[in-house]
Write an enzyme that holds these catalytic residues in place. Structure first.
Site, PDB file in Angstrom:
ATOM      1  CD  GLU A   1      -2.929   0.880   2.440  1.00 51.86           C
ATOM      2  OE1 GLU A   1      -3.963   1.569   2.466  1.00 51.86           O
ATOM      3  OE2 GLU A   1      -2.659   0.032   3.324  1.00 51.86           O
TER       4      GLU A   1
ATOM      5  CE  LYS B   1      -7.606   0.934   2.642  1.00 49.82           C
ATOM      6  NZ  LYS B   1      -6.458   1.156   3.556  1.00 49.82           N
TER       7      LYS B   1
ATOM      8  CB  CYS C   1      -4.949  -2.218   3.568  1.00 51.35           C
ATOM      9  SG  CYS C   1      -4.174  -2.532   5.195  1.00 51.35           S
TER      10      CYS C   1
ATOM     11  CB  SER D   1      19.142  -0.205  35.989  1.00 49.62           C
ATOM     12  OG  SER D   1      18.140  -1.114  35.559  1.00 49.62           O
TER      13      SER D   1
END
Length: 732
Positions: A45, A114, A175, A357
């Site tokens: 896309e 789309k 999509c 740490s």
């Protein structure tokens, strides 16, 4: 008669607005597809401009440059004699559309917009684009003059149509149309479309890869056909990492697939399909045939081109394959590491700086960087020239080739243990041991002088000397003394990040890595602008529970024995004074809730959309075996108080790799206020009324006491927790 066709799906690591780089990757994919025998190539896309251009889609430049790239593709000899479609934005009659543009031999065949836009999660497509709403209709699109000069076309069709070749018919989804309940592949298949191509921009979340695969398989199981799914992969300028997993399905079975995570920018996967298999599959489903007979037709764009030929007898069709899914631990190992690699090579920086740490969070971050180094070395050994080029560019060493991951990690990662008088020898030793195992350039420092200097400035200005709670100070003093340590670590991190490559005789600077997990962000268990404030955070979307599982996996995967001791140690900020050299402060005690409870709160709040009252009603049943209704109510109210107090911290949260569905990231994913009425008067009263009603009903049926001692994080400490904090303080 020809009936076998070879098609190609492509996975591209595109970058928003990188028109030159995006074009080169598209051309490379076309060349590779052609060399693999494909006559049809589809791609992801918005591959020409990059998916995450966002408000750049409002700019005319974005459309101009997209057409310029398409013009270069049309002219390229690489594209000759191949049917190709690419993704790009198109403006038609002053409306912006997200489109596929199909072309063949310097002729544009169709612009397909789309039709269903994505609006959930990290997607905001309707902010820029509009859906094409004219089903089975096309209009004339007037081409830019630069395109007309190449194609000799003044107009081309734009709309909901399909392409009919000599031997088959090709349709398109984009999509979200695959995910939608009214997917377009159903009417397309009923109209005889045999190949459906989906150009997608689907991003990664933990444990979600199966969703796309199931949808792709299902798209061809009910109605037959071939489904070509092409997805982006990589970080194109956002927190998300596109998921890859491009694949081809035929008649409900996956026959070809690409990788989910990888460092190379271009991946082409082909499949050989027997069209007669599709036709046979469809005709035997009688109900489908009856429905197809009355299906309204799509406009067909006829093209004098075939995907098959009479010599296809020598082609072997692609057999079904079994999809092997990665475990969550493997997804954490690979995904954030690839995301960091994309960010590093595109940022122009020379490596990473990490305050280490010796706890689970910073250790996880360090292991992810080591995973990145491992993947880089593996890719280079496999001949990935682009990866080697990028490594040499980052290190400013044109003849360098890494010998192993530890050696590369020493060049790319600087770690520093920032000790104070409140730090224990155990955490210092754990940090040092891990650094030696992964090979990072490591050193310890002591920050007490800086802390004393800052407090001295305050005392000089006010005449007051703040004290820790254990030395007679109030909660405000205690919190301020913890926060100043955390914030000074951030200041020192940036100082060392800017100058450590100068110290090591190399140009450039380092990116500061954050290491605050998604649960701490949700709870606000961090100091604003402390060492959780960094350039990027690879674990910011991952839960504490998943990070522990990842370290357990990484211990064996990377042969890191130090992880055993790190996993056994209770999480602690080490910001309050030690007692006889021993830690007295733990994260879960400070938070007033466990990390497991935090994950539950997070999923209910975000993915199940619960407010305080509905969250209580769900948990009162889920936790009935360990808590009374009153205890559940206190836990829920404590969480929402802390959430409300600390929500403002999300506005400055370090950009994090998106991985978890309940991420509280304020930038895009979690659009909620950052200023709340923290007492939630109406909501909490509703909870109290429900508890009272439950207690009344319980008393009517049993004489047993209603309240028992809490199994974890006692609510009797709620008022003190309300004002407490750690490296990750509560209020400020």
């Amino acid at each position: 008669m020809g009936r076998k066709v070879t098609v190609a799906v492509t996975t591209l690591n595109q970058w928003a607005l990188d028109f030159e780089g995006n074009m080169n990757r598209i051309l490379q994919s076309i060349q590779e597809a052609k060399e693999m025998g494909a006559l049809y190539r589809t791609g992801p896309e918005l591959e020409i401009c990059g998916y995450s251009c966002e408000d750049h889609f409002y700019e005319p430049d974005t459309y101009l440059h997209s057409w310029q790239v398409l013009a270069e593709l049309l002219k390229s000899a690489t594209c000759k004699d191949m049917l190709i479609d690419v993704g790009m934005p198109v403006q038609h009659r002053n409306v912006l559309y997200n489109c596929r543009v199909a072309f063949l031999n310097k002729k544009i065949l169709l612009i397909r917009p789309k039709m269903l836009l994505c609006e959930d999660g990290n997607y905001r497509e309707s902010r820029w684009f509009s859906p094409w709403t004219k089903e089975r209709q096309t209009e004339e699109y007037y081409l830019p003059r630069m395109i007309s000069a190449i194609t000799n076309q003044s107009t081309v069709p734009i709309g909901d149509a399909v392409i009919a070749t000599k031997d088959t018919c090709i349709g398109f989804e984009i999509c979200e149309e695959l995910w939608n309940p009214q997917s377009r592949h159903i009417p397309l298949g009923l109209d005889g479309v045999e190949i459906i191509a989906n150009g997608s921009g689907s991003y990664m979340e933990l444990r979600k890869a199966y969703v796309t695969v199931d949808l792709v398989k299902s798209a061809t199981f009910k109605s037959g056909g071939a489904y070509l799914f092409s997805n982006l992969r990589g970080c194109d300028g956002q927190r998300i990492y596109f998921n890859g997993c491009s694949c081809v399905a035929v008649n409900g079975e996956i026959v070809s697939r690409g990788l989910q995570f990888a460092l190379h920018d271009v991946e082409v996967v082909t499949a050989t399909i027997d069209l007669e298999d599709i036709r046979s599959y469809r005709t035997q489903i009688r109900s489908r045939s009856h429905l197809a007979a009355s299906n309204p037709p799509f406009p067909r764009i006829t093209v004098d081109f075939a995907l098959s030929d009479d010599e296809d007898v020598y082609l072997t069709t692609s057999p079904p394959i079994q999809w092997q899914y990665l475990t969550p631990e493997e997804e954490i190992e690979l995904g954030p590491a690839c995301w960091l690699w994309d960010y590093l090579r595109r940022s122009g920086q020379g490596g990473f700086f990490l305050p280490l740490s010796g706890g689970v969070d910073s250790t996880s971050t360090a292991c992810i960087v080591f995973s990145m180094c491992t993947q880089i070395c593996d890719a280079i050994q496999k001949g990935e020239s682009q990866v080697l080029y990028d490594v040499r560019k980052i290190l400013c060493q044109s003849d360098y080739t890494p010998s192993d991951p530890m050696e590369l990690c020493n060049r790319l990662l600087v770690t520093c243990y920032m000790a104070s008088e409140n730090s224990s020898q155990e955490t210092k030793q754990r940090a040092s041991q891990l650094a030696s195992e992964i090979g990072s350039y490591h050193f310890p420092i002591v920050i007490d002088a800086a802390v004393s200097a800052v407090i001295g400035i305050f005392t000089s200005a006010t005449g007051f000397v703040p004290k820790f709670r254990t030395k007679g100070g109030c909660p405000r003093q205690n919190l301020a003394l913890q926060n100043i340590q955390a914030r000074l670590r951030m200041v020192l991190s940036y100082l060392f990040a800017q100058l450590m490559l100068w110290v090591r005789g190399r140009p450039g600077g380092l990116l500061v890595l954050g290491s605050s997990n998604v649960d701490e962000a949700l709870r606000g268990y961090m100091t604003k602008y402390d060492c959780s404030s960094a350039d990027v955070n690879p674990i910011g979307g991952i839960s504490k529970t998943d990070l522990k599982s990842f370290l357990q996996y990484a211990k064996n995967r990377f042969f890191l024995p130090s992880l055993s001791e790190i996993l056994q140690a209770p999480p602690t900020a080490e910001l309050e004074p030690l007692a006889d050299g021993q830690i007295t402060q733990t994260d879960e005690q400070d938070m007033g809730m466990t990390y497991a409870e935090l994950s539950e709160f997070g999923r209910l709040r975000k993915t199940q959309h619960c407010g305080p009252f509905s969250m209580f009603h769900k948990l009162v049943h889920t936790w009935s075996d360990k808590c009374t209704p009153h205890e559940v109510a206190e836990k829920v109210k404590h969480f929402f108080r802390c959430y409300a107090i600390n929500r403002h911290k999300m506005t400055v949260l370090t950009p994090s790799y998106h991985a978890e569905t309940y991420s509280p990231d304020d930038n895009r994913f979690d659009h909620r206020p950052f200023l709340y009425r923290v007492h939630w008067n109406w909501q909490f009263k509703a909870i109290d009324d429900a508890v009272a009603q439950m207690s009344k009903e319980k008393r009517g049926s049993s004489d047993r006491p209603q309240d028992v001692k809490l199994s974890s994080a006692s609510t009797s400490n709620v008022n003190s927790h309300f004002m407490r904090g750690d490296r990750k303080g509560v209020l400020i």
